[in-house]
Write an enzyme that holds these catalytic residues in place. Structure first.
Site, PDB file in Angstrom:
ATOM      1  N   SER A  43      -5.578  -1.048  13.824  1.00 50.33           N
ATOM      2  CA  SER A  43      -6.320   0.184  14.073  1.00 50.33           C
ATOM      3  C   SER A  43      -7.005   0.095  15.431  1.00 50.33           C
ATOM      4  O   SER A  43      -7.299  -0.999  15.921  1.00 50.33           O
ATOM      5  CB  SER A  43      -7.373   0.399  12.984  1.00 50.33           C
ATOM      6  OG  SER A  43      -8.272   1.434  13.339  1.00 50.33           O
ATOM      7  N   TYR A  63     -14.728  -4.359   9.273  1.00 52.96           N
ATOM      8  CA  TYR A  63     -13.430  -3.689   9.382  1.00 52.96           C
ATOM      9  C   TYR A  63     -12.801  -3.971  10.744  1.00 52.96           C
ATOM     10  O   TYR A  63     -11.611  -4.291  10.845  1.00 52.96           O
ATOM     11  CB  TYR A  63     -13.609  -2.184   9.182  1.00 52.96           C
ATOM     12  CG  TYR A  63     -12.310  -1.410   9.285  1.00 52.96           C
ATOM     13  CD1 TYR A  63     -11.303  -1.586   8.339  1.00 52.96           C
ATOM     14  CD2 TYR A  63     -12.091  -0.510  10.326  1.00 52.96           C
ATOM     15  CE1 TYR A  63     -10.111  -0.873   8.431  1.00 52.96           C
ATOM     16  CE2 TYR A  63     -10.900   0.201  10.424  1.00 52.96           C
ATOM     17  CZ  TYR A  63      -9.919   0.013   9.469  1.00 52.96           C
ATOM     18  OH  TYR A  63      -8.739   0.705   9.563  1.00 52.96           O
ATOM     19  N   GLY A 104       0.814  -1.209   0.000  1.00 50.94           N
ATOM     20  CA  GLY A 104       0.000   0.000   0.000  1.00 50.94           C
ATOM     21  C   GLY A 104       0.850   1.263   0.000  1.00 50.94           C
ATOM     22  O   GLY A 104       0.477   2.265   0.613  1.00 50.94           O
ATOM     23  N   ILE A 113      -0.331   6.696   4.431  1.00 46.40           N
ATOM     24  CA  ILE A 113       0.817   6.545   5.327  1.00 46.40           C
ATOM     25  C   ILE A 113       1.845   5.561   4.767  1.00 46.40           C
ATOM     26  O   ILE A 113       3.019   5.625   5.114  1.00 46.40           O
ATOM     27  CB  ILE A 113       0.376   6.125   6.749  1.00 46.40           C
ATOM     28  CG1 ILE A 113      -0.292   4.747   6.746  1.00 46.40           C
ATOM     29  CG2 ILE A 113      -0.529   7.167   7.359  1.00 46.40           C
ATOM     30  CD1 ILE A 113      -0.616   4.241   8.137  1.00 46.40           C
ATOM     31  N   GLY A 114       1.409   4.663   3.882  1.00 49.71           N
ATOM     32  CA  GLY A 114       2.362   3.756   3.254  1.00 49.71           C
ATOM     33  C   GLY A 114       3.343   4.504   2.383  1.00 49.71           C
ATOM     34  O   GLY A 114       4.553   4.232   2.388  1.00 49.71           O
TER      35      GLY A 114
END
Length: 549
Positions: free
Chosen positions: A400, A430, A269, A274-275
């Protein structure tokens, strides 16, 4: 290579049951060394009083690998033995006094009394004179680690004095690796003195590890220290690829000089969010960065990261769709073909993910969020596992805080509920996938931690990225609030970077804001559930791959 880790401290010499039932003096050298591996330090110290002659024999046996730590007397006999160690055939040597007031009283070496030691660790407070006298015995260093150096008069002259006194020591001029760990003396944070020390005394130095830590009293003190960063951006430090960084931990701050040269980071990613920021930050520091991203975004991401990299050849990328197991397989085949199956991997950062998307399934029939966020990364890591183990790599799994939204364990039952379109709820799915990320980390560490692999999970924080495209926060009338409420992408990448490079990160644990943090769902830290979910993941991925081939 003959090796000895040797710690000197206090103990009372007493007889043990082991000594009474077995005459250890009659054991072979090889068997004696094997026994050392099964004793803790206290048991070794209890038995050691009868082993002086045998241990002296081991020192001069070039075929024996000594690697156990010992805690010994502080008396004349042991100090004489200490000198014998220094002049023995050993090439690895670790010294540490438990009593900081104790000193090593050795005269400066003469040419006919030199040691073959190549790797020296001084792990206790020692004076500058003690340090210089110790290293005068060593003909040719390859690696030197000094934990703490103290000086009795003025700390202000320690670096200049060190460089002057070391100029005539040939052992330092051949040094390849130097590690210095110090605290509470701001004069160490002087790039000009450190540069002079290295150029004058150790011109062949390849790796320089430096850590200075200080307790913070107020923000003004931090501001004073932070100004010293600019000194480390000269051409000398940039050319060496030695990067100056700071890490704040509660009331402490650490200044660290790290070398990223020769380190390789794989990031999923990495075309956005943020990747991408993680890739940019590592590339700036001279690391080799391998980007894994969807084909449509990959080339642009590679071009962007190359702009900040030290060299273009340090950046490469491969197309990857984590929602397709065959795509993952093809990606890793291409990676190994081009980069080499034996290429060392410093860290694999499993960053890619989707969040709260409408119901859909991957090409392999997984629920889209679990398939992308967990099963895809599980298979990717599985394919790279031989290299990861050989490299003693880190595996960083971006989870997360949303793992706490659904206060249930991740099991076949709870996953099946989200696999059913009638009972599917985007945020529940999620949350479940983020619990799976934590399970994966726990079990990866349990299974392979003893082999040197280190696994970490983390919450990056609420970050303003494209990940929210399926959520209400992405609506045009609310979207501006993201810039006020969320971290920037660079800020969001910090915990990923922390877990990828810092020794403060805790293997097997969950992190947030660059520190270990408790999970907010008690089910997410259940090791039995983690083991069960690994077993299911391994089984179902194997079945899906078999079906696709």
């Amino acid at each position: 290579m003959d090796t000895l880790q040797f710690d000197m401290g206090n103990f009372d010499a007493t007889q043990t049951t082991f000594q009474q039932t077995l005459d250890i003096n009659y054991l072979s050298n090889e068997l004696l060394c094997e026994i050392f591996d099964y004793f803790n330090e206290y048991e070794l110290s209890e038995t050691f009083s009868t082993l002086y002659c045998r241990f002296e024999e081991l020192l001069h046996c070039s075929s024996v690998l000594l690697k156990t730590q010992f805690y010994l007397f502080e008396n004349d006999r042991i100090m004489n033995m200490f000198k014998e160690f220094l002049l023995s055939k050993l090439k690895y040597y670790r010294i540490s006094f438990c009593n900081n007031s104790h000193s090593i009283t050795l005269p400066m070496a003469t040419n006919n009394r030199l040691s073959p030691i190549e790797y020296l660790v001084i792990n206790h407070y020692c004076s500058l004179n003690e340090f210089v006298s110790l290293i005068s015995y060593v003909l040719q260093f390859r690696r030197l680690t000094v934990q703490k150096i103290k000086i009795n008069n003025s700390n202000l002259i320690i670096l200049s004095s060190l460089s002057i006194q070391l100029n005539n020591l040939k052992s330092i001029s051949n040094l390849n690796i130097l590690t210095i760990i110090v605290s509470d003396d701001i004069t160490f944070l002087d790039a000009y003195r450190l540069t002079k020390l290295i150029l004058n005394s150790s011109p062949q130095l390849e790796k320089f590890h430096f850590i200075y830590y200080e307790h913070l009293d107020n923000e003004q003190q931090y501001s004073t220290f932070i100004g010293r960063q600019n000194q480390f951006f000269s051409s000398f430090w940039i050319q060496q690829k030695w990067i100056f960084e700071d890490e704040i931990r509660d009331t402490d701050i650490e200044y660290i000089i790290r070398s990223y040269s020769g380190k390789t980071y794989l990031i999923t990613g990495s075309a956005g969010g943020i990747g991408n920021q993680t890739a940019l930050e590592l590339a700036k520091r001279g690391a080799k960065v391998v980007l894994f991203a969807r084909p449509s975004n990959l080339q642009q991401a590679i071009n962007d990261v190359k702009k900040v990299a030290r060299e273009d050849k340090l950046i490469s990328g491969y197309p990857l769709d984590l929602a397709d197991l065959l795509s993952i397989e093809k990606c890793i085949e291409e990676y190994k073909k081009n980069e080499g199956e034996n290429t060392s991997i410093t860290a694999l950062i499993n960053n890619a993910g989707v969040m709260a998307c409408p119901y859909s399934r991957t090409k392999d029939g997984f629920e889209m969020q679990m398939g992308t966020n967990h099963f895809g990364h599980f298979y990717l890591t599985q394919l790279l596992l031989p290299q990861l183990l050989k490299s003693k790599s880190r595996v960083v799994n971006v989870s997360s805080t949303s793992h706490a939204l659904l206060q249930v364990p991740c099991t076949l039952e709870t996953y099946t509920e989200q696999l059913n379109k009638q009972t599917y709820k985007p945020w529940h799915a999620y949350s479940l996938s983020k619990i799976a990320n934590i399970y994966f980390t726990i079990e990866l560490q349990r299974r392979f931690g003893a082999q040197g692999l280190r696994a970490y999970s983390l919450h990056p924080g609420g970050v303003n990225t494209g990940l929210q495209r399926h959520t209400v926060i992405s609506q045009w009338f609310i979207a501006p609030l993201r810039f006020l409420l969320f971290k920037t992408q660079l800020e969001g990448a910090q915990t990923s970077l922390f877990c990828a490079v810092s020794d403060k990160a805790v293997p097997g644990k969950y992190h947030s804001d660059c520190r270990e943090t408790k999970v907010d769902n008690p089910h997410a830290e259940n090791p039995e559930r983690a083991r069960e979910w690994w077993d299911y993941s391994e089984k179902i991925v194997a079945e899906k791959i078999k079906q696709r081939h």
